[in-house]
Every structure is written in C-alpha cells, then in structure tokens.
Motif scaffolding. Structure first.
Motif, PDB file in Angstrom:
ATOM      1  N   LEU A 194       0.841  -1.206   0.000  1.00 10.64           N
ATOM      2  CA  LEU A 194       0.000   0.000   0.000  1.00 10.64           C
ATOM      3  C   LEU A 194       0.871   1.249   0.000  1.00 10.64           C
ATOM      4  N   GLU A 195       1.936   1.246   0.766  1.00 11.83           N
ATOM      5  CA  GLU A 195       2.844   2.400   0.796  1.00 11.83           C
ATOM      6  C   GLU A 195       3.501   2.602  -0.565  1.00 11.83           C
ATOM      7  N   ARG A 196       3.871   1.496  -1.209  1.00 13.11           N
ATOM      8  CA  ARG A 196       4.493   1.600  -2.537  1.00 13.11           C
ATOM      9  C   ARG A 196       3.506   2.176  -3.547  1.00 13.11           C
ATOM     10  N   LEU A 197       2.249   1.744  -3.472  1.00 17.54           N
ATOM     11  CA  LEU A 197       1.228   2.253  -4.388  1.00 17.54           C
ATOM     12  C   LEU A 197       0.963   3.737  -4.135  1.00 17.54           C
ATOM     13  N   ARG A 198       0.938   4.121  -2.874  1.00 20.19           N
ATOM     14  CA  ARG A 198       0.704   5.539  -2.572  1.00 20.19           C
ATOM     15  C   ARG A 198       1.837   6.417  -3.090  1.00 20.19           C
ATOM     16  N   LYS A 199       3.038   5.886  -3.106  1.00 25.06           N
ATOM     17  CA  LYS A 199       4.154   6.641  -3.676  1.00 25.06           C
ATOM     18  C   LYS A 199       3.969   6.816  -5.182  1.00 25.06           C
ATOM     19  N   VAL A 200       3.467   5.777  -5.854  1.00 28.72           N
ATOM     20  CA  VAL A 200       3.178   5.882  -7.288  1.00 28.72           C
ATOM     21  C   VAL A 200       2.170   7.011  -7.532  1.00 28.72           C
ATOM     22  N   ILE A 201       1.137   7.086  -6.689  1.00 33.72           N
ATOM     23  CA  ILE A 201       0.122   8.142  -6.821  1.00 33.72           C
ATOM     24  C   ILE A 201       0.757   9.515  -6.615  1.00 33.72           C
ATOM     25  N   ARG A 204       2.962  10.524  -9.616  1.00 36.39           N
ATOM     26  CA  ARG A 204       2.225  10.903 -10.817  1.00 36.39           C
ATOM     27  C   ARG A 204       1.524  12.241 -10.636  1.00 36.39           C
ATOM     28  N   GLU A 205       0.977  12.494  -9.454  1.00 37.05           N
ATOM     29  CA  GLU A 205       0.304  13.773  -9.214  1.00 37.05           C
ATOM     30  C   GLU A 205       1.307  14.930  -9.257  1.00 37.05           C
ATOM     31  N   TRP A 206       2.519  14.702  -8.755  1.00 39.37           N
ATOM     32  CA  TRP A 206       3.533  15.751  -8.797  1.00 39.37           C
ATOM     33  C   TRP A 206       3.910  16.063 -10.249  1.00 39.37           C
ATOM     34  N   LYS A 207       4.057  15.024 -11.057  1.00 36.81           N
ATOM     35  CA  LYS A 207       4.338  15.260 -12.477  1.00 36.81           C
ATOM     36  C   LYS A 207       3.171  15.984 -13.142  1.00 36.81           C
ATOM     37  N   GLY A 208       1.948  15.567 -12.780  1.00 36.70           N
ATOM     38  CA  GLY A 208       0.760  16.162 -13.381  1.00 36.70           C
ATOM     39  C   GLY A 208       0.640  17.650 -13.115  1.00 36.70           C
ATOM     40  N   ILE A 209       1.021  18.058 -11.906  1.00 42.71           N
ATOM     41  CA  ILE A 209       0.959  19.481 -11.550  1.00 42.71           C
ATOM     42  C   ILE A 209       1.820  20.309 -12.496  1.00 42.71           C
ATOM     43  N   GLN A 210       2.914  19.741 -12.959  1.00 44.61           N
ATOM     44  CA  GLN A 210       3.857  20.467 -13.805  1.00 44.61           C
ATOM     45  C   GLN A 210       3.526  20.355 -15.297  1.00 44.61           C
ATOM     46  N   GLN A 211       2.475  19.603 -15.629  1.00 42.01           N
ATOM     47  CA  GLN A 211       2.082  19.422 -17.020  1.00 42.01           C
ATOM     48  C   GLN A 211       0.857  20.254 -17.348  1.00 42.01           C
ATOM     49  N   PRO A 212       0.675  20.592 -18.620  1.00 43.94           N
ATOM     50  CA  PRO A 212      -0.523  21.352 -19.005  1.00 43.94           C
ATOM     51  C   PRO A 212      -1.780  20.487 -18.878  1.00 43.94           C
ATOM     52  N   PRO A 214      -4.686  18.121 -19.662  1.00 44.65           N
ATOM     53  CA  PRO A 214      -5.391  17.677 -18.449  1.00 44.65           C
ATOM     54  C   PRO A 214      -4.458  17.129 -17.364  1.00 44.65           C
ATOM     55  N   HIS A 215      -3.217  17.579 -17.345  1.00 42.24           N
ATOM     56  CA  HIS A 215      -2.250  17.192 -16.305  1.00 42.24           C
ATOM     57  C   HIS A 215      -2.001  15.685 -16.283  1.00 42.24           C
ATOM     58  N   PHE A 216      -1.991  15.091 -17.473  1.00 39.42           N
ATOM     59  CA  PHE A 216      -1.750  13.642 -17.566  1.00 39.42           C
ATOM     60  C   PHE A 216      -1.061  13.355 -18.893  1.00 39.42           C
ATOM     61  N   ASP A 217       0.059  12.646 -18.826  1.00 34.06           N
ATOM     62  CA  ASP A 217       0.837  12.289 -20.012  1.00 34.06           C
ATOM     63  C   ASP A 217       0.278  10.996 -20.603  1.00 34.06           C
ATOM     64  N   GLU A 218      -0.406  11.086 -21.753  1.00 33.26           N
ATOM     65  CA  GLU A 218      -1.053   9.920 -22.345  1.00 33.26           C
ATOM     66  C   GLU A 218      -0.064   8.948 -22.983  1.00 33.26           C
ATOM     67  N   LYS A 219       1.194   9.332 -23.053  1.00 36.59           N
ATOM     68  CA  LYS A 219       2.217   8.412 -23.570  1.00 36.59           C
ATOM     69  C   LYS A 219       2.840   7.604 -22.430  1.00 36.59           C
ATOM     70  N   GLU A 220       3.214   8.280 -21.365  1.00 37.95           N
ATOM     71  CA  GLU A 220       3.851   7.608 -20.235  1.00 37.95           C
ATOM     72  C   GLU A 220       2.840   7.045 -19.244  1.00 37.95           C
ATOM     73  N   GLY A 221       1.643   7.660 -19.194  1.00 38.58           N
ATOM     74  CA  GLY A 221       0.604   7.185 -18.290  1.00 38.58           C
ATOM     75  C   GLY A 221       1.049   7.224 -16.840  1.00 38.58           C
ATOM     76  N   TRP A 222       0.916   6.086 -16.186  1.00 34.44           N
ATOM     77  CA  TRP A 222       1.285   5.981 -14.781  1.00 34.44           C
ATOM     78  C   TRP A 222       2.755   5.609 -14.591  1.00 34.44           C
ATOM     79  N   GLY A 223       3.503   5.539 -15.693  1.00 33.65           N
ATOM     80  CA  GLY A 223       4.928   5.258 -15.556  1.00 33.65           C
ATOM     81  C   GLY A 223       5.444   4.191 -16.489  1.00 33.65           C
ATOM     82  N   HIS A 224       4.683   3.889 -17.551  1.00 32.83           N
ATOM     83  CA  HIS A 224       5.105   2.850 -18.492  1.00 32.83           C
ATOM     84  C   HIS A 224       4.636   3.229 -19.893  1.00 32.83           C
TER      85      HIS A 224
END
Length: 272
Positions: A194-201, A204-212, A214-224
C-alpha cells in the motif's frame, strides 16, 4: 504479476461452478506478520459518509448486505469486509448500521477520513485492501456490483490447494471500453504494498501538476510507455465481425493511455 481477463463482468458474476462465516474488526486481526495462505475476503468501500443524519449511503449499504447474503447462501467460505470511511473525524458510523453489518457476519474495517474527500480521491481508497494482511487474496467490488452466485472459484483458481494456479495473484477484468474495471478486481495483500502504491500516486500527481491540462501524459501514463506489439484491450467489440473489429481497433490508439478513468483507479490498477 497480474492477470487480465477479457470476459464481461456479468459472465463472471453468473458463472457457478460448485462450492458460513462470520465481525466487527479490531485492527489487529487485519494485520499479520506472516503471509497467510488460502484465506480469502470480498471487500467493499463505503466512503464519504457525512453523519448519522445523512442517509445517502444507505443504498450502497443495503447492496453490500444483499451481496453478502447471496454469497453466503451460495456457499462462499470467504470473509466479507466493508471499509468504512467517514467524511470528517468527528462523524460516527451509526450503531444501527454496525448492528446490521455484524449480524450478517460482515467485518468492518475503518479508514481514516481523507483531508480532501472527493470523487477522485475516493477512487484510490479501494486500494486499502492491500493492507488487509490477514488475507492471501481480496476481491474488491464496488457497492453497486451484485454477485449472483458464489465467486470463491476465482480465489481457488488463483490459489489452489495443490494444482498449479490458472490465475495469477492479481486479477483484473477488461471493461467495455477500458483494459480493466476499477469496480471488480482481485489483489494479493503484502507488507509495504500500500505504501508503494501511494508513492506511485504521489509521483504521478507531482508530475501532473507540472504538465498542461489535463495534467496527464497519455504516452507515459502511470509510468510505463506501451510500445508495439504490446497494447491494451477491451471487450466492447468482442461480438463484432473480425474484419470490422480490426478496423475499429486500428482507429483506436491502443498504445496510448486513453480510456475512461485512466488518470484515476482504472489507470493505476492497469499499471499496478
């Protein structure tokens, strides 16, 4: 490792190969230092409950009770756990509802209130099943999912007593337009997951804040990055003529993180 099953949810909920258990949790019984074997549970989430005066959650509560009754009557030997999360620290789950659940042998697992309770943040609370270390497999269902038969065979296919497992320890189902449904999945709880999953969240949210937007990279997604020949699949066109299906899928970018709920539970679950 994760198993993706490309069947409709109604098929899973209706299939009956053949096969009563009861309690109110005290936290210790959900957390164990050693990994259990063939100890299973169904889990539901009731979140954002505002107060004893608000009855808006009752429909979901009654659905969970009916689902539990169906599972018990059809021979399930697995526990049923309801994760209860009040909206604020001062709110209390009504005694009448505690009695209703425990009378059916449903175990109540309390989650701390969210600092900002909204539809997006609540979608990640279902992953608290990863911390139910008393169990070797937990099958999560949204409170509007109604099993119509005993589903213990899914546990048994993932964790048979002797034979080689046909399903992996984590199982997802493809939806009509997405590669996995956030309303029905099975995970294996493990210490630290659960701690590992929360770190993933958080990452991704930190990256999203820095992106235009909809704050989500449709190529990299959640990291893959999903590169050919790898691709995601869905089941909406399973009955379509094969030629037409190829045309439909050719017009859909199955290498891009673009499906309903991809930025929330249905994307995180596929990545996990």
């Amino acid at each position: 490792m994760i198993t993706a099953i490309f069947l409709s949810l109604s098929t899973i909920l209706l299939w009956r190969p053949n096969e009563p258990k009861p309690l109110l949790n005290n936290k210790k019984e959900f957390f164990s230092s050693s990994l259990p074997r063939r100890k299973w549970a169904y889990a539901f989430l009731l979140s954002g409950i505002e107060s004893q005066e608000s009855m808006r959650y009752r429909g979901a509560l009654y659905n969970v009770m009916i689902a539990t009754h169906i599972l018990r009557e059809s021979g399930s030997i697995a526990d049923v756990v309801v994760m209860v999360q009040m909206r604020t620290e001062g709110d209390k789950f009504p005694d009448d509802d505690i009695h209703r659940l425990t009378a059916l042998g449903i175990r109540i697992h309390y989650l701390p209130p969210l600092p900002d309770s909204n539809f997006y943040s609540i979608q990640f609370e279902k992953f608290n099943i990863l911390a139910l270390l008393k169990y070797s497999r937990v099958l999560y269902m949204d409170s509007d999912v109604m099993p119509l038969c005993n589903l213990d065979y899914l546990f048994d296919l993932s964790e048979p007593s002797e034979a080689k497992p046909l399903l992996k320890e984590n199982v997802i189902l493809a939806g009509s337009h997405e590669p996995c449904s956030g309303g029905f999945f099975m995970l294996r709880p493990k210490p630290g997951e659960l701690e590992r999953l929360r770190k993933v969240i958080r990452d991704r949210e930190w990256k999203g804040i820095q992106q235009p937007w909809p704050h989500f990279d449709e190529k990299e997604g959640w990291g893959h990055v999903i590169e050919s020949p790898d691709h995601w699949q869905y089941i909406n066109d399973k009955d379509v003529d094969p030629k037409k299906r190829r045309e439909i899928r050719a017009a859909t970018n199955l290498n891009s993180w673009e499906w309903y709920g991809v930025f929330a539970d249905q994307g995180l679950l596929y990545y996990w």
